[in-house]
Design a protein around this motif. Sequence first.
Motif, mmCIF file in Angstrom:
data_model
loop_
_atom_site.group_PDB
_atom_site.id
_atom_site.type_symbol
_atom_site.label_atom_id
_atom_site.label_comp_id
_atom_site.label_asym_id
_atom_site.label_seq_id
_atom_site.Cartn_x
_atom_site.Cartn_y
_atom_site.Cartn_z
ATOM 1 N N THR A 137 -110.437 39.943 -87.314
ATOM 2 C CA THR A 137 -109.203 40.090 -87.169
ATOM 3 C C THR A 137 -109.252 40.846 -85.374
ATOM 4 O OG1 THR A 137 -108.579 40.460 -89.117
ATOM 5 C CG2 THR A 137 -106.398 41.046 -86.920
ATOM 6 N N ASP A 138 -108.563 40.101 -84.485
ATOM 7 C CA ASP A 138 -108.467 41.506 -83.302
ATOM 8 C C ASP A 138 -106.367 41.616 -83.532
ATOM 9 O OD1 ASP A 138 -110.989 40.393 -82.505
ATOM 10 O OD2 ASP A 138 -110.316 38.815 -81.520
ATOM 11 N N ALA A 139 -106.432 42.564 -82.445
ATOM 12 C CA ALA A 139 -105.059 42.965 -82.477
ATOM 13 C C ALA A 139 -104.754 43.519 -81.138
ATOM 14 C CB ALA A 139 -104.813 43.991 -83.144
ATOM 15 N N GLU A 140 -103.775 43.641 -80.449
ATOM 16 C CA GLU A 140 -103.473 44.497 -79.267
ATOM 17 C C GLU A 140 -101.672 44.869 -79.333
ATOM 18 O OE1 GLU A 140 -104.841 44.338 -75.634
ATOM 19 O OE2 GLU A 140 -102.989 43.596 -75.056
ATOM 20 N N LEU A 141 -100.972 45.729 -78.663
ATOM 21 C CA LEU A 141 -100.552 45.938 -78.731
ATOM 22 C C LEU A 141 -99.998 46.867 -77.926
ATOM 23 C CD1 LEU A 141 -96.959 46.272 -79.908
ATOM 24 C CD2 LEU A 141 -98.440 48.951 -80.872
ATOM 25 N N SER A 142 -98.958 46.381 -76.509
ATOM 26 C CA SER A 142 -98.769 46.226 -75.395
ATOM 27 C C SER A 142 -97.190 47.107 -74.742
ATOM 28 C CB SER A 142 -98.941 45.635 -74.031
ATOM 29 O OG SER A 142 -98.210 44.587 -74.347
ATOM 30 N N ALA A 143 -97.103 48.419 -74.344
ATOM 31 C CA ALA A 143 -95.678 48.419 -74.039
ATOM 32 C C ALA A 143 -95.593 48.237 -72.405
ATOM 33 C CB ALA A 143 -95.419 49.786 -74.566
ATOM 34 N N ARG A 144 -94.491 48.033 -71.756
ATOM 35 C CA ARG A 144 -94.024 48.349 -70.038
ATOM 36 C C ARG A 144 -93.323 49.219 -70.069
ATOM 37 N NH1 ARG A 144 -91.333 44.153 -70.075
ATOM 38 N NH2 ARG A 144 -89.860 45.188 -69.612
ATOM 39 N N VAL A 145 -93.906 50.820 -70.176
ATOM 40 C CA VAL A 145 -93.044 51.946 -69.794
ATOM 41 C C VAL A 145 -92.289 51.742 -69.001
ATOM 42 C CG1 VAL A 145 -94.744 52.818 -70.922
ATOM 43 C CG2 VAL A 145 -95.375 53.067 -69.123
ATOM 44 N N LEU A 146 -92.674 51.677 -67.673
ATOM 45 C CA LEU A 146 -92.124 52.202 -66.577
ATOM 46 C C LEU A 146 -92.091 50.479 -65.839
ATOM 47 C CD1 LEU A 146 -93.972 54.756 -64.865
ATOM 48 C CD2 LEU A 146 -90.984 54.197 -66.007
ATOM 49 N N PRO A 147 -91.096 49.690 -64.810
ATOM 50 C CA PRO A 147 -91.118 48.465 -64.854
ATOM 51 C C PRO A 147 -92.483 48.572 -63.889
ATOM 52 C CG PRO A 147 -89.296 49.374 -63.923
ATOM 53 C CD PRO A 147 -89.991 50.465 -64.186
ATOM 54 N N PRO A 148 -93.516 48.690 -63.079
ATOM 55 C CA PRO A 148 -94.740 48.167 -62.731
ATOM 56 C C PRO A 148 -95.694 48.632 -64.110
ATOM 57 C CG PRO A 148 -93.954 50.283 -61.935
ATOM 58 C CD PRO A 148 -93.368 50.385 -62.842
ATOM 59 N N VAL A 149 -95.842 49.546 -64.844
ATOM 60 C CA VAL A 149 -96.386 50.464 -65.578
ATOM 61 C C VAL A 149 -96.371 49.624 -67.036
ATOM 62 C CG1 VAL A 149 -97.419 52.454 -66.325
ATOM 63 C CG2 VAL A 149 -96.700 51.770 -64.580
ATOM 64 N N THR A 150 -97.166 48.853 -67.597
ATOM 65 C CA THR A 150 -98.033 49.094 -69.200
ATOM 66 C C THR A 150 -99.714 49.344 -69.830
ATOM 67 O OG1 THR A 150 -96.812 46.570 -68.406
ATOM 68 C CG2 THR A 150 -98.585 46.826 -70.236
ATOM 69 N N LEU A 151 -99.058 49.939 -70.683
ATOM 70 C CA LEU A 151 -100.188 50.156 -71.559
ATOM 71 C C LEU A 151 -100.184 49.583 -72.458
ATOM 72 C CD1 LEU A 151 -98.779 54.486 -71.824
ATOM 73 C CD2 LEU A 151 -100.226 53.006 -70.047
ATOM 74 N N ALA A 152 -101.340 49.541 -73.007
ATOM 75 C CA ALA A 152 -102.114 48.375 -74.243
ATOM 76 C C ALA A 152 -102.474 49.150 -74.954
ATOM 77 C CB ALA A 152 -102.645 47.305 -73.812
ATOM 78 N N ILE A 153 -103.169 49.171 -76.085
ATOM 79 C CA ILE A 153 -104.794 49.475 -76.660
ATOM 80 C C ILE A 153 -104.484 48.086 -77.846
ATOM 81 C CG2 ILE A 153 -103.482 52.028 -76.724
ATOM 82 C CD1 ILE A 153 -102.455 51.789 -79.439
ATOM 83 N N GLY A 154 -105.944 48.723 -78.486
ATOM 84 C CA GLY A 154 -105.477 47.624 -79.087
ATOM 85 C C GLY A 154 -107.380 47.767 -79.323
ATOM 86 N N ALA A 155 -108.052 46.698 -80.062
ATOM 87 C CA ALA A 155 -109.515 46.339 -81.211
ATOM 88 C C ALA A 155 -109.185 45.061 -81.084
ATOM 89 C CB ALA A 155 -108.871 46.904 -82.505
ATOM 90 N N ASN A 156 -110.697 44.896 -81.024
ATOM 91 C CA ASN A 156 -111.575 43.354 -81.527
ATOM 92 C C ASN A 156 -112.375 43.445 -82.715
ATOM 93 O OD1 ASN A 156 -112.843 43.255 -77.849
ATOM 94 N ND2 ASN A 156 -110.136 42.342 -79.121
ATOM 95 N N ASN A 157 -112.852 42.804 -83.630
ATOM 96 C CA ASN A 157 -112.954 42.926 -84.852
ATOM 97 C C ASN A 157 -112.276 44.341 -85.870
ATOM 98 O OD1 ASN A 157 -114.616 43.402 -87.634
ATOM 99 N ND2 ASN A 157 -116.646 43.106 -86.484
#
Length: 854
Positions: A782-802
């Motif tokens: 299982t792979d998963a990634e959650l992202s959020a556009r905290v400001l119009p030009p800025v995106t944060l993402a956290i995730g995991a492979n396996n």
Amino acid sequence: MALTATPACAQDSTPPTPQGDDIIVTGTRVTGLRAADSPAPIQLLSAAELSRTGQPDLIQALAQNLPSVQAQAFGSDLQAHNLQMKLRGLSPNHTLILLNGKRRHGTANVSIAGGPYGGSAAPDISFILPLSIDHIEVLQDGAAAQYGTDAIAGVINIIQKKADHGGMITATGGRYYDEGGKTYAIAGNIGFAPIDNAFVNLTVEKKKKGFSFRGDINPQVYGDNAVAQRYLTLYPAIRSLPNYPYTNRILGDPSVDQTSVMANAGYDFGGIELYAFGSYGHKYARAYENVRTPDVIVSAAGVPFYPAGFQPLEAIRETDYAVTGGVRGALGAGTFDIASTYGDDFVAVHVQDSGNAQLYRATGFTPTEFHNGDFKASQWTNTLDLTYPIELGLAEPATLAGGLEWRRDTYAIVSGDPASYYGGGAQSFFGYSPNDAGNHSRTNFSQYLDLSIKPVAAWLIDGAVRHEHYSDFGDTTVFKLTSRYDISDAFAIRGTVSTGFRAPTLAEGFYSGINVAPSGISGVLPANSAAGAALGFGGLKPEKSTNFSAGFVFHPTRRLSVTIDGYWIDIRDRILISSSFYGFRGQFCPQGYTGSNASRCVAYNADNYLTYNQQSVYNAVATALGGEIPSYVLLDVNGERNIDGSVSVQTFVNGAKVRTRGIDFTANYASHFGAFGTVDWSLTANYNENQVRSIAGLPAPLYVNRADPSRSALIDRYSIVQLENSTPKFRATFGAFWSRGIFSLNLRESYYSKVYALESTPGNGPLRGADTIVPVNAAFITDAELSARVLPPVTLAIGANNLFNHYPTERSFEQIRNPQLLAGSRTYSSNLYPTISPYGINGGYYYGRISLKF
């Protein structure tokens, strides 16, 4: 054909265009052909899909998204620094890599292992930066007639960005759940227009990755077995070696420090475009080799050079660059494209924290770092491509395409420092001597014709023929016929038949690496050498293939698409690394041997004696070494037969007929849930079966074991099992990409069916040296990634492979590992997991990423 609706990047509010509407340039000479109308199976990967891989590595991005692609999990020696991928279970050499439609040069670092990765010298795509990519077109079909050698399994065409404004900066950091692999990558991409009608797009990346370790304790120096107790009594300083008792660190990732730059530029003036693109990269990588005990390097008086033993490292300093320049545009009603591409790869090989035992014993001095030699490879390709519409009174004008290509390849081995190959050479990796060194080149001139017609509006027929002349092995001609019929707007059938070839790489023909150890000589003899010819091998021939595929495309609505394509690939004269052939093996003593060490001889059998003491092999190795086998390999300190001595050699050969059959499946659906957002669903699957149909016979100068022919087979049974069973027969990936407002979530569930290898068990175990199956059982990853556009030009993402930290099946403790543990064998520490694992050996990896778009 994948018609995935590409979701927009979380930081980009522009609605995506369904990939079925994307214009493709791979697998066709027709201008403006949509992916949805392709007569051959082609899958598209967008920049957004590549970015959601986690690890900043293009091979991983391809392997996680495409079931027909498998990434190499682990490589020994030089392979560790240049892991490869395979398409449909074939060799990495069978997949042609293109950058912006132009051939990418191969690596100078050839793999000399057995199995499907053996002989691979495919391009090192770690130097192609994911942030520079607009999209990737993966043609899963034989295309030698269209593109030439290497395109038996398919073509991967990497298309760079052409944006003339804006850009992105990303910073990624991550590590494995359990230990090691700490990674960071900082990359930036910018586009600008220096003048009207021109663009320049630049990408730069700095990446560092740390060691990982997936081994076990080293029972050679730890525990209550006799071997460990002896070493600990004689050399108590062993306990001070770093990471004791986990001192043998070879099973794991190397450390990598890499800097890369890519550029893409163009200038359009009145329908004519001048274009140029290129890359430059430098990699410094180090990999652990097997640990050595203090008694390996000692003075004449027996005093250890390393009182605690030592952990040698193999290091490379690699420089890779390529540049392409060309002009293309309209030529009357048709088009033209003239281009020249030069690519170069240089690999300097070093050994660190090591020593030369024979040199130290003889002189009282040894270096601790060695320059073992260099590998060089280059490719200069010049192409002319023309297309022209022809009115034949059919539903649409036919497209006639033709072109020329002239290419020059070079390959060289440069010898290392004399200390690296003196006597037994540098510990852990013997240096390349002047006997191995050489410069080699060849040229190739090819011509092709391609005709695409539509007899009726619903029926497309495309035929191609290609002739190639190589300066070293002559001429070959191949063809391809492709057809597609649209029964309705929602349903189409398609199929191809083609012949193909793959020219042996210069590395396969001329790689030389003869290692002289204190009690043995082994290594690889160049196939295109006088010594190889003396054994009856001669020069390598090109591989020949026949490809068939058939399938259908079904897209009843714009939101849903389904494709199924079956394929059948026969490869003749497949190039593989051979078994080892012996000119001397001390334990197989002659009949009537009466030396004082005769009790250590294997019971005499004439068949076995002749198999392991072949004069032709002995003479070939002596020739490769300049005419003489060192006496200490043949005789012990008492002047008697060296029971522990051996003289053996391998070489690359046209060794087998291989058949690959399988089915590719894709399904994509885009759903909208109003206020709850949108979800793009995908299911891709691959069934693949490799079968070795026959093994070539031995050349006349080599002896055939009459009682057990497998002892002298050209390709050993271990390599055959790995060729057939190291690729999952069934692989499927289910994906879901949800987005709503500033948030997005990407989930990917992959299934890998069982793979296995064949290995010999320890002689002190329950099976007493017999072969046993070593499996990696079926698994869901299982792979998963959650992202959020905290400001119009800025995106944060956290995730995991396996995500759930799944490891491959461990080797049998009862049959393999416990006997090694009881015997105090160092091998116990490095064989916890089978390295054929299709999803790696490191377990889970978690990461975070910040992206700034401007």
